[in-house]
Design an enzyme around this catalytic site. Structure first.
Site, short mmCIF file in Angstrom:
data_model
loop_
_atom_site.label_atom_id
_atom_site.label_comp_id
_atom_site.label_asym_id
_atom_site.label_seq_id
_atom_site.Cartn_x
_atom_site.Cartn_y
_atom_site.Cartn_z
N GLU A 175 0.83 -1.21 0.00
CA GLU A 175 0.00 0.00 0.00
C GLU A 175 0.87 1.26 0.00
O GLU A 175 0.36 2.37 -0.11
CB GLU A 175 -0.95 0.00 1.22
CG GLU A 175 -0.29 0.09 2.59
CD GLU A 175 0.24 -1.24 3.13
OE1 GLU A 175 0.65 -2.10 2.33
OE2 GLU A 175 0.29 -1.38 4.37
N ARG A 176 2.21 1.10 0.11
CA ARG A 176 3.06 2.29 0.17
C ARG A 176 3.39 2.84 -1.21
O ARG A 176 3.61 4.03 -1.38
CB ARG A 176 4.35 1.96 0.91
CG ARG A 176 4.07 1.79 2.39
CD ARG A 176 5.33 1.54 3.15
NE ARG A 176 5.17 0.39 4.01
CZ ARG A 176 6.16 -0.31 4.51
NH1 ARG A 176 7.41 0.00 4.23
NH2 ARG A 176 5.93 -1.32 5.29
N CYS A 280 16.31 -6.84 -0.52
CA CYS A 280 16.48 -8.03 0.34
C CYS A 280 17.79 -8.72 0.05
O CYS A 280 18.24 -9.56 0.81
CB CYS A 280 15.33 -8.99 0.15
SG CYS A 280 15.32 -9.69 -1.48
#
Ligand code: NAD
Length: 497
Positions: A175-176, A280
């Protein structure tokens, strides 16, 4: 302010439900809102996918692949627009955004091989007049939940392959930074995908829980932080779902005394500070074998870190942009404070970094710690920011022990000219993805991506051959056509040759 909508059954929809602000991290300003789906909205997407699945399952794989070929073309045509959208909401540089899109397109190319990878296996005459084959059949409705740091690439790890395998997919993006993810999904519909085969619902925990709990959703792919990965794996498998949940990381680079130090430093700069450390597979620990290597490394890194070109992600020619949110910036600054308090030596301090004209952006400068030890929080935990920690050891064995003792096992690499050391490292290291003189060993799309230990929960890695296995069920068929006139006697012993 405009609202980022859901994509359900081929239509962009707004439901008048809860919303969240989406920020431009370079300016610190909210630029739009995103709707957060309720359970009812998620169910609408599931119903659409369920209704669309039977016809898509029976669509020949070669036809499904043709949609992917057109999708690849549309992605390439829209590279500049998509990169801009990624940079605006994520903060990464335009070049970095284009890079993630290209790696995502590789996965679309792999999905174009659906007719080949779904061929299955066939054996004639496994017994008298008996033939046997294995099929790979789709699961039905499957879902993916993705992180903010690769809004284009990580969703593309999942749905092109799942869909090419004949499934219907529901995507719950971060949602960012949801805009580029939504736009890319729209391009797949433009490429000819039938309505309902890809639905996008934005949201937070409520939407994710609805996907976990829905009995129609047969499999969940998750990429994000380890606590959420563990939660989704536990809750999904408890309900009999197939789950692959990729989590966080702490990636070590080992520098041997015989390494080509200048090239290792160049590689480390990109791997530690590219995308502001929000990868990551970012290298966050440099393990130096011997004090001489450590001293030489610090001497070369320090001026380069101070010279990093940092600014608004949407500008060209930069090395890195801001962190994604104010909370992410504050968390990273908190870790730097913690490292100082724990006694690590702060060589370059990125706190308080300001970009002229973008004073409200979420910037942290490149940061370097020396003399970090394994009990420090800055060593143990994932910082997910532009912070590199140098740990000093005396031997390759000590370096490997350190890495093997860490709770995460996503990526690692070794810089050396010694083939024997490199081979030992590849054999014995407890990490899923290993580089030899390659700092970011992200597998190409026709291999599979995944870490070990608390970096991945589940049996299969993401995309590539493991992705095909994950998104299909094997069915083994044994078929016999006996001679018409022959008499068939009952057989009570277990059938064998
Ligand atoms: P995150 O875990 O905060 O969010 C990931 C997804 O989970 C988002 O879609 C989010 O909406 C959802 N979510 C958040 N809180 C939830 C909750 N309480 N219940 C259910 N769902 C929830 O991760 P992030 O900050 O977006 O991404 C960064 C993290 O992802 C880092 O830890 C990074 O290492 C990891 N990551 C891992 C890989 C990998 O391949 N192993 C790849 C990219 C990112």
């Amino acid at each position: 302010m405009s609202i980022v909508q859901h994509l359900i059954h081929g239509e962009l929809v707004t439901k008048g439900e809860r919303t969240a602000d989406v920020f431009n991290p370079s300016t610190g300003q909210a630029v739009r809102k995103v709707e957060l789906a309720s359970r009812a909205t998620v169910q609408e997407a599931i119903d659409s996918a369920k209704a669309a699945f039977p016809a898509w399952r029976n669509t020949p794989p070669a036809k499904r692949a043709q949609v992917m070929f057109r999708f690849k073309q549309l992605l390439e045509q829209n590279e500049a627009k998509i990169s801009q959208m990624i940079s605006e909401e994520h903060g990464k540089t335009l070049e970095d955004a284009a890079g993630e899109l290209k790696r995502g397109i590789e996965n679309v190319e792999f999905a174009c091989a659906a007719p080949e990878v779904l061929k299955g296996e066939y054996s004639r005459n496994v017994g008298p007049n008996i033939d046997a084959w294995s099929d790979f059949q789709p699961l039905g409705v499957v879902a993916g939940i993705t992180p903010f740091n690769f809004p284009a690439m990580v969703p593309l790890w999942m749905y092109p392959l799942a869909i090419a395998c004949g499934n219907a997919f529901i995507l719950k993006p971060s949602e960012r930074d949801p805009s580029s993810t939504l736009y890319i999904a729209q391009l797949l519909l433009e490429a000819g995908l039938p309505k309902g085969i890809l639905n996008v619902v934005h949201g937070d925990k409520e939407a994710v829980d609805a996907l976990i709990e829905a009995p129609e959703v047969k499999a969940l792919s998750f990429v994000g932080s380890t606590p959420i990965a563990e939660y989704i794996y536990a809750e999904g498998t408890k309900r009999g779902k197939r789950v692959q949940a990729l989590g966080g990381a702490k990636n070590h680079a080992v520098l041997m005394p015989d390494a080509d130090l200048d090239n290792a430093v160049s590689a480390l700069m990109g791997a530690a500070y590219g995308s502001c450390g929000e990868r990551c597979m970012a290298i966050s620990v440099a393990v130096c074998v011997g004090d001489q290597v450590a001293d030489a490394l610090i001497a070369k890194l320090e001026p380069q870190i101070k010279a990093l070109k940092i600014g608004a992600g949407t500008s060209c020619g930069l090395d890195m942009g801001p962190l994604v949110t104010a909370a992410a910036r504050d968390k990273v600054v908190g870790y730097i404070d913690d490292g100082v308090a724990a006694g690590a030596k702060l060589v370059v301090d990125g706190r308080g970094f300001r970009v002229a004209g973008n004073e409200d952006g979420y910037f942290v400068g490149g940061t370097l710690f020396d003399k970090v030890t394994p009990e420090m929080r800055i060593y143990k935990e994932e910082i997910f920011g532009p912070v590199l920690c140098v740990v000093r050891v005396n031997s390759l064995e000590q370096a490997m022990q350190l890495i093997n003792d860490h709770e995460y096992g996503n990526g690692t690499c070794i810089f050396t000219r010694d083939g024997e050391a490199a081979r030992l490292f590849c054999d014995e290291i407890e990490v899923g993805m290993v580089g030899v003189n390659v700092p970011l060993p992200v597998p190409v799309a026709y291999h599979s991506f995944g870490g070990w230990k608390r970096s991945l929960f589940g049996d299969l890695h993401a995309y590539g051959p493991d992705g095909v296995r994950f998104y299909t069920r094997r069915k083994a068929i044994t078929q016999r056509w006996p001679q018409r006139a022959s008499h068939e006697a009952s057989q009570f012993a277990f059938p064998s040759l």
